[in-house]
Design an enzyme around this catalytic site. Structure first.
Site, short mmCIF file in Angstrom:
data_model
loop_
_atom_site.label_atom_id
_atom_site.label_comp_id
_atom_site.label_asym_id
_atom_site.label_seq_id
_atom_site.Cartn_x
_atom_site.Cartn_y
_atom_site.Cartn_z
N TYR A 150 0.84 -1.21 0.00
CA TYR A 150 0.00 0.00 0.00
C TYR A 150 0.88 1.27 0.00
CZ TYR A 150 -3.75 3.19 1.56
OH TYR A 150 -4.66 4.22 1.68
N ASP A 151 1.83 1.32 0.97
CA ASP A 151 2.63 2.54 1.14
C ASP A 151 3.48 2.83 -0.10
OD1 ASP A 151 1.65 1.88 3.62
OD2 ASP A 151 3.53 2.14 4.71
N GLY A 153 3.10 1.45 -3.08
CA GLY A 153 2.20 1.60 -4.24
C GLY A 153 1.74 3.05 -4.35
N LYS A 154 1.36 3.62 -3.22
CA LYS A 154 0.88 5.02 -3.22
C LYS A 154 2.03 5.99 -3.49
CE LYS A 154 -3.57 4.79 -2.11
NZ LYS A 154 -4.66 5.46 -2.84
N SER A 194 -14.24 1.95 12.78
CA SER A 194 -15.35 1.02 12.56
C SER A 194 -15.25 -0.17 13.52
CB SER A 194 -15.40 0.57 11.09
OG SER A 194 -14.12 0.25 10.63
N ARG A 216 -3.38 8.60 16.23
CA ARG A 216 -3.86 8.93 14.88
C ARG A 216 -4.67 10.22 15.00
NH1 ARG A 216 -0.90 5.29 14.20
NH2 ARG A 216 -1.08 3.47 12.84
N ARG A 282 0.80 9.97 14.31
CA ARG A 282 0.45 10.58 13.04
C ARG A 282 -0.44 11.79 13.26
NH1 ARG A 282 -2.04 6.49 9.55
NH2 ARG A 282 -0.07 5.51 9.08
P1 NAD Z 1 -12.71 1.89 0.33
O1 NAD Z 1 -12.07 0.57 0.40
O2 NAD Z 1 -14.07 2.06 0.94
O3 NAD Z 1 -12.82 2.38 -1.19
C1 NAD Z 1 -11.96 1.96 -2.22
C2 NAD Z 1 -12.81 1.66 -3.44
O4 NAD Z 1 -11.95 1.30 -4.53
C3 NAD Z 1 -13.77 0.49 -3.22
O5 NAD Z 1 -15.05 0.82 -3.69
C4 NAD Z 1 -13.15 -0.63 -4.03
O6 NAD Z 1 -14.08 -1.59 -4.46
C5 NAD Z 1 -12.49 0.15 -5.16
N1 NAD Z 1 -11.39 -0.57 -5.81
C6 NAD Z 1 -10.36 -1.23 -5.24
N2 NAD Z 1 -9.56 -1.73 -6.17
C7 NAD Z 1 -10.08 -1.38 -7.38
C8 NAD Z 1 -9.70 -1.63 -8.72
N3 NAD Z 1 -8.61 -2.33 -9.03
N4 NAD Z 1 -10.47 -1.12 -9.71
C9 NAD Z 1 -11.60 -0.43 -9.42
N5 NAD Z 1 -12.00 -0.17 -8.16
C10 NAD Z 1 -11.25 -0.64 -7.16
O7 NAD Z 1 -11.69 2.93 0.95
P2 NAD Z 1 -11.80 4.51 1.19
O8 NAD Z 1 -11.53 4.76 2.61
O9 NAD Z 1 -13.04 5.05 0.58
O10 NAD Z 1 -10.54 5.02 0.37
C11 NAD Z 1 -10.66 5.65 -0.90
C12 NAD Z 1 -9.29 6.15 -1.36
O11 NAD Z 1 -8.78 7.09 -0.42
C13 NAD Z 1 -8.24 5.04 -1.46
O12 NAD Z 1 -7.43 5.28 -2.59
C14 NAD Z 1 -7.43 5.20 -0.21
O13 NAD Z 1 -6.10 4.75 -0.38
C15 NAD Z 1 -7.49 6.70 0.01
N6 NAD Z 1 -7.28 7.02 1.44
C16 NAD Z 1 -8.28 6.80 2.36
C17 NAD Z 1 -8.03 7.07 3.69
C18 NAD Z 1 -9.09 6.88 4.74
O14 NAD Z 1 -8.78 7.07 5.92
N7 NAD Z 1 -10.31 6.54 4.43
C19 NAD Z 1 -6.78 7.57 4.09
C20 NAD Z 1 -5.81 7.75 3.13
C21 NAD Z 1 -6.07 7.49 1.80
N1 UDP Z 2 -6.07 -0.55 15.89
C1 UDP Z 2 -6.44 -1.05 17.11
N2 UDP Z 2 -7.50 -1.91 17.18
C2 UDP Z 2 -8.21 -2.27 16.08
C3 UDP Z 2 -7.85 -1.74 14.82
C4 UDP Z 2 -6.77 -0.89 14.76
O1 UDP Z 2 -5.83 -0.75 18.15
O2 UDP Z 2 -9.18 -3.05 16.23
C5 UDP Z 2 -4.95 0.40 15.81
C6 UDP Z 2 -3.88 0.05 14.77
O3 UDP Z 2 -2.90 -0.80 15.32
C7 UDP Z 2 -3.34 1.43 14.45
C8 UDP Z 2 -4.54 2.36 14.62
O4 UDP Z 2 -5.48 1.64 15.39
O5 UDP Z 2 -2.34 1.80 15.36
C9 UDP Z 2 -5.19 2.78 13.32
O6 UDP Z 2 -5.43 1.62 12.55
P1 UDP Z 2 -6.19 1.66 11.15
O7 UDP Z 2 -6.09 0.29 10.59
O8 UDP Z 2 -7.54 2.24 11.33
O9 UDP Z 2 -5.37 2.70 10.27
P2 UDP Z 2 -3.82 2.92 9.94
O10 UDP Z 2 -2.97 2.05 10.82
O11 UDP Z 2 -3.69 2.55 8.50
O12 UDP Z 2 -3.61 4.35 10.21
#
Ligand code: NAD
Ligand code: UDP
Length: 323
Positions: A150-151, A153-154, A194, A216, A282
């Protein structure tokens, strides 16, 4: 608020996901034609079912790792699983989605001369030594760990965006999103907000990974979507990257206690092992966002946002039980 004289054709990849569906709602409200593209890996039709009959909304099942030929004015590239359990489920596909997805969407933007925004992430900073994180910080990312698909890739997607900007004069926008939460998060997606809310509502133990002291900063979805829309409207001299998030910083223990208080739950805290490479702290520095996005400021503080998210999950859970 963003106003248009003329409606635009806007492509939202990942539009059936959590953030994408809220973005589609706002774009439709603003009078645009929206093409939502998703392969439904983590997204669901339920998130956008209220839009399916709308004359300006179109849904296409498509995987962004394959080329896409459509005519659009703007592209919001959000397709990518965002929660660790989902992006680690098929890590090769995660990297492909970020990298091939970016190449395909940038290629599309180049062909039709569309403006394109990349949903990047605070994960590009890895486990940061600089606190709060500023955009100029290059990050501390493990290239071979379980979060790397993920990291990295982004990070590679950001590289591609900036190469298309320099090489092909593409109009790009890169936003680095910090942990965002709200209604329509996937009930089982394993992200902390969630997880804690669902566990509290079910009266199950709340799973604290590690000692729960890691921090966070949580941004409510409406604030995030507003910032993304404003970013798309900035001038060509503002490609980013720009941090978007809420600088309020909380430990996971503080979050768990807040969720227990707001749900009135009897849940207990349960310690679980800390996953590898879990960042310790963060918090976004949002000076640049305030400056470039017309005084944008996150408006929803944690308690208010959690209340709305709890109400959403409460309803979703009662529907699941009833169904
Ligand atoms: P999410 O998983 O709900 O949404 C991602 C969507 O992309 C889903 O609908 C999934 O089906 C679709 N998808 C995945 N792979 C695909 C593919 N190959 N082709 C077409 N569709 C595809 O997650 P989100 O929280 O809504 O995140 C949306 C974007 O924002 C992502 O790119 C994520 O990396 C970025 N982002 C989100 C957060 C956050 O905290 N929510 C933080 C940082 C970055
Ligand atoms: N985390 C936790 N309990 C859970 C899910 C996550 O303590 O049930 C912690 C996780 O280890 C991280 C933080 O919550 O330190 C945020 O996790 P999340 O997966 O939401 O996002 P990210 O780590 O990608 O910021």
């Amino acid at each position: 608020m963003r106003q248009y004289n003329a409606s635009k054709k806007v492509l939202v990849t990942g539009g059936a996901g959590f953030l994408g569906s809220h973005l589609c709602d706002r774009l439709i409200e603003q009078g645009h034609d929206v093409l939502c593209v998703d392969n439904f890996f983590t997204g669901t039709k339920r998130n956008i079912e209220h839009l399916l009959d709308h004359p300006r909304f179109e849904l296409m099942r498509h995987d962004v790792t394959f080329p896409l030929y459509v005519e659009v004015d703007e592209i919001f590239n959000l397709a990518c699983p965002a929660s660790p359990i989902h992006y680690q489920h098929d890590p090769v596909q995660t990297t492909k989605t970020s990298v091939h997805g970016a190449i395909n969407m940038l290629g599309l933007a180049k062909r039709v001369r569309a403006k394109i925004l990349q949903a990047s992430t605070s994960e590009v900073y890895g486990d940061p030594e600089i606190h709060p994180q500023v955009e100029a910080y290059w990050g501390r990312v493990n290239p071979i760990g379980i979060r790397s698909c993920y990291d990295e890739g982004k990070r590679c997607a950001e590289t591609l965006f900036f190469d298309y900007y320099r090489q092909h004069k593409l109009r790009i926008k890169v936003v680095r999103i910090f942990n965002t939460y709200g209604p329509r998060m996937h009930m089982n997606d394993g992200r902390v907000v969630s997880n804690f809310i669902v566990q509290a509502l079910k009266g199950e133990d709340i799973t604290i990974y590690g000692d729960g002291q890691q921090t966070r900063s949580f941004c409510y979805v409406d604030d995030l979507v507003e910032a993304m829309l404003r970013m798309m409207d900035t001038g060509d001299e503002v490609p980013g990257p720009i941090n978007i998030g809420n600088p309020g910083e909380f430990s996971m223990l503080e979050l768990a206690n807040k969720v227990i208080e707001l749900t009135g739950s009897k849940s207990q805290l349960m310690r679980m092992p800390l996953p590898a490479d879990d960042p310790k702290q963060r918090r976004p520095d949002i000076t640049l966002a305030r400056q470039e996005l017309g005084g944008w400021e996150p408006k929803t503080q944690l308690e208010e946002g959690l209340k709305k998210t709890i109400a959403y999950f409460d309803k979703a859970l009662s529907e699941t039980t009833a169904g």
